[in-house]
Scaffold this motif. Structure first.
Motif, mmCIF file in Angstrom:
data_model
loop_
_atom_site.group_PDB
_atom_site.id
_atom_site.type_symbol
_atom_site.label_atom_id
_atom_site.label_comp_id
_atom_site.label_asym_id
_atom_site.label_seq_id
_atom_site.Cartn_x
_atom_site.Cartn_y
_atom_site.Cartn_z
ATOM 1 N N UNK A 193 0.815 -1.217 0.000
ATOM 2 C CA UNK A 193 0.000 0.000 0.000
ATOM 3 C C UNK A 193 0.849 1.268 0.000
ATOM 4 N N UNK A 194 2.057 1.178 0.547
ATOM 5 C CA UNK A 194 2.946 2.344 0.558
ATOM 6 C C UNK A 194 3.271 2.783 -0.867
ATOM 7 N N UNK A 195 3.429 1.823 -1.779
ATOM 8 C CA UNK A 195 3.723 2.172 -3.167
ATOM 9 C C UNK A 195 2.513 2.782 -3.866
ATOM 10 N N UNK A 196 1.325 2.293 -3.552
ATOM 11 C CA UNK A 196 0.104 2.852 -4.153
ATOM 12 C C UNK A 196 -0.060 4.317 -3.747
ATOM 13 N N UNK A 197 0.120 4.598 -2.470
ATOM 14 C CA UNK A 197 0.008 5.981 -1.990
ATOM 15 C C UNK A 197 1.144 6.825 -2.549
ATOM 16 N N UNK A 198 2.331 6.255 -2.633
ATOM 17 C CA UNK A 198 3.494 6.956 -3.174
ATOM 18 C C UNK A 198 3.250 7.398 -4.611
ATOM 19 N N UNK A 199 2.724 6.493 -5.438
ATOM 20 C CA UNK A 199 2.442 6.832 -6.841
ATOM 21 C C UNK A 199 1.396 7.940 -6.924
ATOM 22 N N UNK A 200 0.353 7.853 -6.115
ATOM 23 C CA UNK A 200 -0.706 8.865 -6.127
ATOM 24 C C UNK A 200 -0.158 10.230 -5.733
ATOM 25 N N UNK A 201 0.633 10.270 -4.681
ATOM 26 C CA UNK A 201 1.185 11.547 -4.220
ATOM 27 C C UNK A 201 2.173 12.109 -5.234
ATOM 28 N N UNK A 202 2.983 11.258 -5.854
ATOM 29 C CA UNK A 202 3.944 11.742 -6.847
ATOM 30 C C UNK A 202 3.233 12.356 -8.054
ATOM 31 N N UNK A 203 2.154 11.724 -8.522
ATOM 32 C CA UNK A 203 1.397 12.297 -9.627
ATOM 33 C C UNK A 203 0.722 13.612 -9.219
ATOM 34 N N UNK A 204 0.197 13.677 -7.999
ATOM 35 C CA UNK A 204 -0.430 14.912 -7.518
ATOM 36 C C UNK A 204 0.604 16.031 -7.394
#
Length: 181
Positions: free
Chosen positions: A49-60
């Motif tokens: 889940x850390x990677x899923x949130x990481x990808x979302x935050x990086x795109x934002x």
């Protein structure tokens, strides 16, 4: 001097945007399939889940820097001052830069911790070393984390420029009094 600061800020925002998108794409598109015993297993970024949130935050964060880059380009094309006439815009830019940088740092730290756990495992919880089986997946995540680290350094410099743009509006003799008052 103000035009040079605007060019530097625009260049840094462009580099941050490139590294943020590169980081998010490397993590998001990283998969590896292995045949283990009698079944086929696939490692993706969704496994942690850390990677899923990481990808979302990086795109934002990339979207935020795209908007700020657009602001820099518009101000440069008009030939106006960056924030000299609008301290509220300087405060908003300062706070948003701080928020984006710190949230990106937090998710980067969580993704790094998840990566270390994938490398060394945890015997007491019976978690095996993921990187022993999915080496290409782990190398690509490592490259993505390096790009994420570069984007964090660039964003730290951007927040320094943002704070300079804000606090140069105020007098050094009287705390938080606008110059010219």
């Amino acid at each position: 001097m103000e035009n040079g600061i605007l060019k530097a800020e625009g260049s840094l925002r462009f580099f941050a945007l490139v590294f943020l998108v590169l980081t998010a794409c490397l993590v998001r598109l990283d998969t590896q399939t292995k045949f283990i015993i009698i079944s086929e297993r696939k490692a993706t970024y969704k496994d942690m889940k850390a990677f899923v949130i990481f990808v979302t935050v990086e795109f934002a964060a990339a979207g935020f820097h795209l908007l700020q880059l657009s602001k820099c380009l518009i101000i440069a094309s008009v030939g106006g001052k960056t924030t000299g006439s609008c301290p509220n815009l300087a405060w908003l830019s300062f706070f948003l830069d701080q928020i984006v940088t710190y949230v990106s740092f937090g998710t980067f730290s969580a993704a790094t911790q998840a990566s270390v756990l994938a490398i060394i495992g945890e015997s007491q919880l019976e978690w095996t070393k993921l990187c022993d089986r999915y080496t290409r997946f782990c190398y690509q995540i490592g490259g993505a984390l390096f790009c994420g680290l570069v984007s964090l350094v660039v964003m730290a410099v951007i927040t320094s420029i943002s704070s300079f743009n804000l606090f140069r509006l105020y007098s050094h003799k009287r705390f938080l009094i606008l110059k010219g008052q």
